[in-house]
Design a protein around this motif. Structure first.
Motif, PDB file in Angstrom:
ATOM      1  N   GLY A 202     -69.848  47.911 -46.512  1.00  0.00           N
ATOM      2  CA  GLY A 202     -70.601  47.927 -45.262  1.00  0.00           C
ATOM      3  C   GLY A 202     -70.559  46.614 -44.501  1.00  0.00           C
ATOM      4  O   GLY A 202     -71.189  46.482 -43.452  1.00  0.00           O
ATOM      5  N   ALA A 203     -69.795  45.638 -44.999  1.00  0.00           N
ATOM      6  CA  ALA A 203     -69.739  44.336 -44.342  1.00  0.00           C
ATOM      7  C   ALA A 203     -68.816  44.339 -43.126  1.00  0.00           C
ATOM      8  O   ALA A 203     -69.044  43.596 -42.166  1.00  0.00           O
ATOM      9  CB  ALA A 203     -69.281  43.278 -45.340  1.00  0.00           C
ATOM     10  N   PHE A 204     -67.773  45.177 -43.151  1.00  0.00           N
ATOM     11  CA  PHE A 204     -66.802  45.220 -42.066  1.00  0.00           C
ATOM     12  C   PHE A 204     -66.860  46.569 -41.349  1.00  0.00           C
ATOM     13  O   PHE A 204     -67.260  47.583 -41.935  1.00  0.00           O
ATOM     14  CB  PHE A 204     -65.385  44.978 -42.590  1.00  0.00           C
ATOM     15  CG  PHE A 204     -65.177  43.632 -43.237  1.00  0.00           C
ATOM     16  CD1 PHE A 204     -65.923  42.530 -42.854  1.00  0.00           C
ATOM     17  CD2 PHE A 204     -64.225  43.467 -44.223  1.00  0.00           C
ATOM     18  CE1 PHE A 204     -65.738  41.288 -43.443  1.00  0.00           C
ATOM     19  CE2 PHE A 204     -64.026  42.233 -44.828  1.00  0.00           C
ATOM     20  CZ  PHE A 204     -64.780  41.139 -44.432  1.00  0.00           C
ATOM     21  N   ASN A 205     -66.424  46.562 -40.109  1.00  0.00           N
ATOM     22  CA  ASN A 205     -66.378  47.769 -39.285  1.00  0.00           C
ATOM     23  C   ASN A 205     -65.474  48.819 -39.942  1.00  0.00           C
ATOM     24  O   ASN A 205     -64.296  48.575 -40.169  1.00  0.00           O
ATOM     25  CB  ASN A 205     -65.837  47.407 -37.903  1.00  0.00           C
ATOM     26  CG  ASN A 205     -65.921  48.552 -36.919  1.00  0.00           C
ATOM     27  OD1 ASN A 205     -65.967  49.712 -37.308  1.00  0.00           O
ATOM     28  ND2 ASN A 205     -65.933  48.220 -35.649  1.00  0.00           N
ATOM     29  N   SER A 206     -66.041  49.984 -40.218  1.00  0.00           N
ATOM     30  CA  SER A 206     -65.288  51.029 -40.928  1.00  0.00           C
ATOM     31  C   SER A 206     -64.210  51.676 -40.067  1.00  0.00           C
ATOM     32  O   SER A 206     -63.339  52.381 -40.589  1.00  0.00           O
ATOM     33  CB  SER A 206     -66.249  52.109 -41.433  1.00  0.00           C
ATOM     34  OG  SER A 206     -66.913  52.732 -40.346  1.00  0.00           O
ATOM     35  N   THR A 207     -64.253  51.456 -38.740  1.00  0.00           N
ATOM     36  CA  THR A 207     -63.256  52.078 -37.858  1.00  0.00           C
ATOM     37  C   THR A 207     -61.994  51.231 -37.719  1.00  0.00           C
ATOM     38  O   THR A 207     -61.009  51.676 -37.127  1.00  0.00           O
ATOM     39  CB  THR A 207     -63.851  52.317 -36.459  1.00  0.00           C
ATOM     40  OG1 THR A 207     -64.135  51.056 -35.836  1.00  0.00           O
ATOM     41  CG2 THR A 207     -65.121  53.151 -36.543  1.00  0.00           C
TER      42      THR A 207
END
Length: 212
Positions: free
Chosen positions: A165-170
């Protein structure tokens, strides 16, 4: 009576002797480590075979017998250096800390190292890439393979950050891996001019914000 497996193994060893000639009288890893330092400090074109013989303690004929020529020694030295460089990157990215912290630490490592180096040293791989002519396909292929391995490790780090959840999943992890590789290479080059770590911290911070 010799077993079939023993006979095949003996034949294999005999074939190796026939192809390579007499057994090597030096440790290849040690020689390549020394050769890497010479190429790194002096550059390919300014390095002579005599320089390599002096640094490695190996006679010209023995070097030629194993590596072919100076260009062959460079290619082998790149391979040797890359193994250590890629392994160390993997270790930093897989450190037992949150993935975003591991990635930032890895980027900051390159900033610190680049700032600490003096003169023309920078990174051996980067120096070689900039020095060699674009028509040298063997060097180009070696460097491209090294960069692919690094980009793959960086992409895997991004995936771990997305999972936590630390980085943008898209974000496309492959594109981000290539982006981070560019940042790493840029830090190495900029570090040759800006010899203070603080000057590059902002670059790392912007790169990290781009992943959120």
């Amino acid at each position: 009576m010799k077993r079939t497996g023993d006979t095949k193994q003996s034949a294999k060893k005999a074939g190796e002797v026939c192809v390579r000639g007499r057994p090597r009288e030096f440790d290849t890893a040690t020689v390549l480590a020394s050769a890497s330092q010479v190429f790194w400090n002096r550059g390919y074109h300014a390095t002579s075979i005599d320089d390599l013989c002096k640094a490695t303690g190996v006679l010209r004929g023995s070097l030629y017998g194993v590596f072919g020529d100076k260009h062959g020694i460079l290619l082998a030295a790149l391979d040797h250096y890359a193994e250590g460089s890629v392994a160390r990157l993997a270790e930093r990215l897989n450190a037992p800390v949150p993935p975003e912290e591991a990635l930032r630490n890895a980027l900051m490592h390159y900033a610190r190292v680049a700032c600490a180096l003096t003169g023309e040293r920078s990174c051996f791989i980067t120096n070689t890439t900039l020095e060699m002519q674009s028509g040298d396909e063997e060097v180009r292929a070696r460097v491209a393979a090294i960069h692919r391995r690094m980009a793959t490790l960086l992409a895997a780090s991004v995936i771990r950050g997305q999972a936590s959840g630390a980085f943008n999943s898209t974000l496309d992890e492959k594109a981000v891996g290539a982006f981070l590789l560019c940042v790493m290479q840029g830090l190495r080059v900029l570090g040759r001019v800006a010899h203070e770590e603080d000057a590059l911290v902002g670059v790392v911070d912007v790169a990290m914000r781009a992943l959120v």
